[in-house]
Design an enzyme around this catalytic site. Structure first.
Site, PDB file in Angstrom:
ATOM      1  N   TYR A 142       0.846  -1.195   0.000  1.00 34.10           N
ATOM      2  CA  TYR A 142       0.000   0.000   0.000  1.00 34.10           C
ATOM      3  C   TYR A 142       0.885   1.249   0.000  1.00 34.10           C
ATOM      4  O   TYR A 142       0.610   2.230  -0.690  1.00 34.10           O
ATOM      5  CB  TYR A 142      -0.921  -0.004   1.231  1.00 34.10           C
ATOM      6  CG  TYR A 142      -1.976  -1.089   1.179  1.00 34.10           C
ATOM      7  CD1 TYR A 142      -3.140  -0.918   0.432  1.00 34.10           C
ATOM      8  CD2 TYR A 142      -1.806  -2.290   1.855  1.00 34.10           C
ATOM      9  CE1 TYR A 142      -4.099  -1.913   0.367  1.00 34.10           C
ATOM     10  CE2 TYR A 142      -2.758  -3.291   1.798  1.00 34.10           C
ATOM     11  CZ  TYR A 142      -3.911  -3.110   1.053  1.00 34.10           C
ATOM     12  OH  TYR A 142      -4.850  -4.103   0.985  1.00 34.10           O
ATOM     13  N   ASN A 165     -12.634  -0.443  -5.200  1.00 35.50           N
ATOM     14  CA  ASN A 165     -12.341  -0.642  -6.630  1.00 35.50           C
ATOM     15  C   ASN A 165     -13.575  -1.190  -7.350  1.00 35.50           C
ATOM     16  O   ASN A 165     -14.038  -2.281  -7.030  1.00 35.50           O
ATOM     17  CB  ASN A 165     -11.169  -1.639  -6.736  1.00 35.50           C
ATOM     18  CG  ASN A 165     -10.834  -2.012  -8.173  1.00 35.50           C
ATOM     19  OD1 ASN A 165     -11.361  -1.417  -9.106  1.00 35.50           O
ATOM     20  ND2 ASN A 165      -9.963  -2.990  -8.336  1.00 35.50           N
ATOM     21  N   CYS A 173      -6.248  -4.766  -7.873  1.00 36.18           N
ATOM     22  CA  CYS A 173      -6.019  -4.368  -6.487  1.00 36.18           C
ATOM     23  C   CYS A 173      -5.629  -5.566  -5.620  1.00 36.18           C
ATOM     24  O   CYS A 173      -5.113  -5.385  -4.521  1.00 36.18           O
ATOM     25  CB  CYS A 173      -7.252  -3.660  -5.919  1.00 36.18           C
ATOM     26  SG  CYS A 173      -8.734  -4.652  -5.936  1.00 36.18           S
ATOM     27  N   HIS A 174      -5.868  -6.793  -6.142  1.00 29.42           N
ATOM     28  CA  HIS A 174      -5.459  -7.975  -5.365  1.00 29.42           C
ATOM     29  C   HIS A 174      -3.940  -8.069  -5.253  1.00 29.42           C
ATOM     30  O   HIS A 174      -3.429  -8.810  -4.428  1.00 29.42           O
ATOM     31  CB  HIS A 174      -6.041  -9.253  -5.992  1.00 29.42           C
ATOM     32  CG  HIS A 174      -5.625  -9.466  -7.421  1.00 29.42           C
ATOM     33  ND1 HIS A 174      -6.297  -8.885  -8.482  1.00 29.42           N
ATOM     34  CD2 HIS A 174      -4.611 -10.183  -7.971  1.00 29.42           C
ATOM     35  CE1 HIS A 174      -5.711  -9.247  -9.626  1.00 29.42           C
ATOM     36  NE2 HIS A 174      -4.692 -10.023  -9.339  1.00 29.42           N
ATOM     37  N   GLU A 200      -1.617 -16.507 -10.144  1.00 29.73           N
ATOM     38  CA  GLU A 200      -0.601 -15.733 -10.865  1.00 29.73           C
ATOM     39  C   GLU A 200       0.821 -16.160 -10.480  1.00 29.73           C
ATOM     40  O   GLU A 200       1.786 -15.673 -11.072  1.00 29.73           O
ATOM     41  CB  GLU A 200      -0.782 -14.227 -10.567  1.00 29.73           C
ATOM     42  CG  GLU A 200      -2.093 -13.660 -11.098  1.00 29.73           C
ATOM     43  CD  GLU A 200      -2.203 -12.144 -10.895  1.00 29.73           C
ATOM     44  OE1 GLU A 200      -1.209 -11.521 -10.461  1.00 29.73           O
ATOM     45  OE2 GLU A 200      -3.275 -11.591 -11.167  1.00 29.73           O
TER      46      GLU A 200
END
Lengths: 203, 159
Positions: A142, A165, A173-174, A200
C-alpha cells in the site's frame, strides 16, 4: 368435460410463456442496444472466485462485482449512479467474459478491454490507474502505491481506493498487500485474494 | 428507481398476454418488443408513484392499434395458402383456441377483457386506456367474458 370458468382458462395461459419471454428479452437487449438505449448491460460469469457480475456502459467495462457484494444491490447502485436503463445483455460483455476465462485458465496475463472508470473519482481513481503498473505475478505494498501516486503518506487512502475498486480482478487491487507481507483486506474476501495471487504464481 | 431489467422481469408476461390477445403471434412478438423499447426510452422520466403495469399496457395498446392500422393497409393476396399449411407446430393447442376465440370478440370487448383479465388493470385503468367511462369498461369486459365462454366452449366441443 369439466366446465371451466373463463378466468381459470385465462390463468392457464401462463404455463407456456417463460420460453417465449426469454427469447423476447434477448431480442429486447439487441433492439435496445441498436436504439442507443442500453446504458448499462450486464451478465454473470462463473469463475474460481465465485460468480462475478460484469457490467458495461457504451464506453467500456464499468463494474465487476463479487457475489458477496450482493449482485442485486450492485445493479440497483448502477441504476442509481449511471442510469436505470439496465438490461441483462451478455453480448456487450463477450470480450470481457472471454478474457476473464482466459485469465482464470492462466492463458492471459493482461486485459485488453475498454474500461469506464466513472465510478471512481479523484485520488481513488489515480490509485486505480497506477495499479496496472504492478505486473502479473508481482505484488506491491500500500505504501509503494501511495508513493507512486504522488502521496506517500496516503497509505490508508490507497487501502480505501482498493476496497472500493469498481473493477476488481481486471484492475488488479489484489496485487496490493501489506508491507509486512500479510495479504491485507480484499473486496472479494481473503480467500479470493489468495486464489488470484496463487493463480498468478505471486505467493 | 429500479433497474429496467426488473420491470421486464415483473411485467413481461402480462404485456405478452395483452399483445397475444389482440394480435397474431408474430405481430404480438413485435408489439411486445416495441412496447419495451418505447418504455425503456421513457423510463428514466417516469414518476416514482406511477402504476408501471398500467403504463406498460397503455403503451402496448398504442402498438396494437398501430399494428391493426398497418394490417388493414397490407395488400391481401388473391391465392391464399390453406391456413393449416402456415401452422408452425403440430396443430392449434388449447391456448391458440382461446386466443382465436378472443380475437373474434368485438374490438372494445376484446381489449377490455385483455387489459382487465390478462393485463390486471382495474376497470378504471382500462377506461383510461380505451376512453369512455369506468362503467362502460366494466360492461364491455363482462359482455366479452360472457361471449368468450359461449364461443370457446363451443369450439372445444368441436375438437
Amino acid at each position: 368435460m369439466t366446465e371451466n370458468r373463463p378466468d381459470e382458462v385465462l390463468a392457464s395461459l401462463q404455463a407456456d410463456e417463460s420460453v417465449v419471454i426469454d427469447r423476447l428479452r434477448a431480442r429486447l437487449a439487441a433492439d435496445a442496444a441498436d436504439a442507443g438505449l442500453l446504458d448499462v448491460a450486464y451478465r454473470t460469469l462463473d469463475t474460481p472466485v465465485g460468480t462475478l457480475l460484469l457490467a458495461a456502459t457504451e464506453s467500456g467495462l464499468v463494474r465487476v462485482a463479487y457475489a458477496r457484494e450482493d449482485h442485486d444491490v450492485v445493479l440497483q447502485a448502477l441504476a442509481d449512479r449511471i442510469s436505470p436503463r439496465v438490461l441483462l445483455a451478455p453480448r456487450r460483455l463477450d470480450p470481457a467474459a472471454y478474457q476473464l476465462e482466459e485469465y482464470f485458465a492462466r492463458a492471459r496475463r493482461a486485459f485488453d478491454i475498454a474500461l469506464d472508470l466513472r465510478l471512481a473519482a479523484g485520488f481513488r481513481r489515480d490509485v486505480l490507474t497506477r495499479l496496472g503498473e504492478i505486473a502479473y505475478g508481482h505484488t506491491g505494498s500500500y505504501a509503494q502505491v501511495a508513493a507512486a501516486a504522488g502521496s506517500p503518506r496516503a497509505v490508508r487512502a490507497v487501502g480505501s481506493a482498493c476496497a472500493t475498486n469498481p473493477l476488481p480482478v481486471v484492475v488488479p487491487c489484489h496485487r496490493v498487500i501489506r508491507s509486512d507481507g500479510a495479504l491485507g483486506e480484499y473486496v472479494g474476501g481473503l480467500d479470493a485474494k489468495r486464489t488470484l495471487l496463487t493463480l498468478e504464481g505471486a505467493v | 428507481m429500479k433497474p429496467f431489467d426488473d420491470v421486464v422481469a415483473e411485467h413481461g408476461a402480462t404485456v405478452l398476454r395483452v399483445c397475444r390477445a389482440a394480435l397474431a403471434q408474430a405481430d404480438a412478438d413485435d408489439a411486445w418488443a416495441e412496447t419495451f423499447v418505447s418504455a425503456m426510452r421513457a423510463y428514466p422520466s417516469l414518476p416514482a408513484d406511477a402504476n408501471v403495469e398500467a403504463w406498460l399496457v397503455a403503451i402496448a395498446h398504442h402498438k396494437i392499434i398501430d399494428t391493426h392500422r398497418a394490417t388493414r393497409r397490407r395488400p391481401v393476396p388473391v391465392d391464399v395458402l390453406p391456413e393449416s399449411g402456415t401452422e408452425p407446430g403440430p396443430g392449434p393447442g388449447e391456448h391458440d383456441a382461446l386466443y382465436d376465440a378472443l380475437k373474434r370478440l368485438p374490438d372494445k370487448q376484446r381489449h377490455a377483457v385483455a387489459y382487465h383479465h390478462l393485463g390486471g388493470l382495474s376497470h378504471r385503468e382500462v377506461a383510461t386506456v380505451l376512453g369512455g367511462t369506468e362503467a362502460a369498461a366494466r360492461r364491455a369486459s363482462a359482455d366479452g367474458i360472457k361471449a368468450l365462454r359461449r364461443t370457446y366452449q363451443q369450439e372445444r366441443a368441436h375438437r
